[in-house]
Design an enzyme around this catalytic site. Structure first.
Site, PDB file in Angstrom:
ATOM      1  CG  ASP A 157      43.978  37.504  36.018  1.00 29.78           C
ATOM      2  OD1 ASP A 157      45.113  37.821  35.621  1.00 29.78           O
ATOM      3  OD2 ASP A 157      43.500  36.374  35.881  1.00 29.78           O
ATOM      4  CG  HIS A 193      45.260  33.177  35.038  1.00 27.70           C
ATOM      5  ND1 HIS A 193      45.386  34.498  35.411  1.00 27.70           N
ATOM      6  CD2 HIS A 193      46.478  32.625  35.229  1.00 27.70           C
ATOM      7  CE1 HIS A 193      46.635  34.724  35.813  1.00 27.70           C
ATOM      8  NE2 HIS A 193      47.319  33.595  35.703  1.00 27.70           N
TER       9      HIS A 193
HETATM   10  C1  LMR Z   1      50.717  35.519  36.243  1.00 32.28           C
HETATM   11  O1  LMR Z   1      49.638  35.927  35.803  1.00 32.28           O
HETATM   12  O2  LMR Z   1      51.595  36.290  36.651  1.00 32.28           O
HETATM   13  C2  LMR Z   1      50.950  34.042  36.328  1.00 32.28           C
HETATM   14  O3  LMR Z   1      49.924  33.351  35.685  1.00 32.28           O
HETATM   15  C3  LMR Z   1      52.306  33.617  35.847  1.00 32.28           C
HETATM   16  C4  LMR Z   1      52.513  33.801  34.379  1.00 32.28           C
HETATM   17  O4  LMR Z   1      53.099  32.907  33.758  1.00 32.28           O
HETATM   18  O5  LMR Z   1      52.140  34.847  33.838  1.00 32.28           O
END
Ligand code: LMR
Length: 306
Positions: A157, A193
């Protein structure tokens, strides 16, 4: 030597060479889509002397592709449950990449039922917001929980935020970040996340830079949906595996520098925390010899971020 016995070959190799001074790192899930590029990049990491590659399938094959070239770490393969303990013995850092990627239309939470059953410690596997607390419970049950040593990798991120801020600013008035390499920019990304739990603190960007309300909304939305964008573009062929491997390596490197005793190693990570009322939260953390040694406060937030 049998071809399928790459693990034996590489373990012998480990004993013979002993390995250069450095850390011992294990990747659990090394034969997967993140695991393989991660293994290759970790082998080249100058702080790693021994690399253990564990998986339930294909670990010897992946190991064989890496033992035949020199820099840097000695690579050892481990296949299946009976070899798991050996794979983890004497290891300084364990990295567990995700096992099953999400498909278009799925949220990271939809992976919960698939990945939670196989996650013991989870630094990268989704949904990070859940797998890290689950791993904590598993450690507690085993009487080995150390909250400072269980870290969810959310650096992707931050990497996305730094990249989008630089590229978006090319069309804006934010001269401070124009033409900069994203690595020279720092946007703290806090929270978690997944979706709206990913909160970029654009008011704290370094070098300091002002974004309009429209830019802030656009950037926040783009950063929060960076993973989904890739999942949809790949159309059932996986998620942002190469980016995840990249940040896994970068984050592991930060952890190893902390373990080595380097000063001032600070990264955003999902960790047990008292900064908010939530038991786990992503904030900036100083990494040291015992893991997350100092958890920083959120700093001043603007109205939008609050
Ligand atoms: C991402 O942020 O790319 C990873 O967490 C994979 C996803 O499933 O998005």
């Amino acid at each position: 030597m049998k071809v399928e016995d790459g693990s034996t070959l590489s373990r012998t190799d480990c004993r013979a060479k002993g390995g250069a001074p450095g850390f011992k790192v294990a990747i659990v899930g090394a034969a997967g889509r993140i695991g393989q590029p991660l293994a290759m990049l970790m082998k080249m990491n100058p702080l790693v002397s021994v690399l253990h590659l564990y998986d339930v399938v294909n670990a010897p094959g992946v190991t064989l592709t890496l033992v035949t070239w020199t820099p840097v770490a000695v690579v050892c393969g481990f296949l299946g449950q009976p070899q798991l303990e050996s794979a983890l013995t004497g290891i300084d850092l364990v990295i567990i990449p995700t096992v099953v990627p999400r498909k278009p239309g799925m949220t990271r939470d939809d992976l919960f039922n698939i990945n939670a059953g196989i996650a013991v410690v989870n630094l990268i596997g989704n949904p990070v917001n859940s797998t890290v607390p689950i791993a904590a419970e598993v450690f507690k049950k085993a009487g080995t929980y150390d909250p400072k040593r269980l870290l969810g990798v959310t650096m992707l991120d931050v990497v996305r935020a730094n990249t989008f801020v630089v590229s978006t600013s090319r069309t804006s008035l934010c001269a401070e970040v124009l033409g900069l390499d994203p690595r020279e920019v720092d946007v703290p990304v806090i929270g978690g996340h997944a979706g709206v739990t990913i909160l970029p603190l654009l008011s704290q960007v370094k070098p300091p830079c002002f974004f309009t309300k429209e830019e802030t909304e656009y950037l926040t939305n783009r950063i929060q949906n960076g993973g989904t964008e890739v999942v949809e573009a790949k159309a059932r062929a996986g998620s942002a595996t190469l980016s995840m491997a990249y940040v896994a390596v970068e984050f592991a490197y930060a952890c190893l520098r902390g373990l080595r005793g380097d000063a001032g190693v600070v990264e955003c990570t999902f960790v047990a925390s008292e900064v908010t009322e939530l038991p786990f939260f992503v904030t900036k953390v100083r990494l040291g010899r015992s893991g997350a040694e100092e958890i920083y406060q959120l700093g001043p937030l603007n109205e939008y971020e609050r």
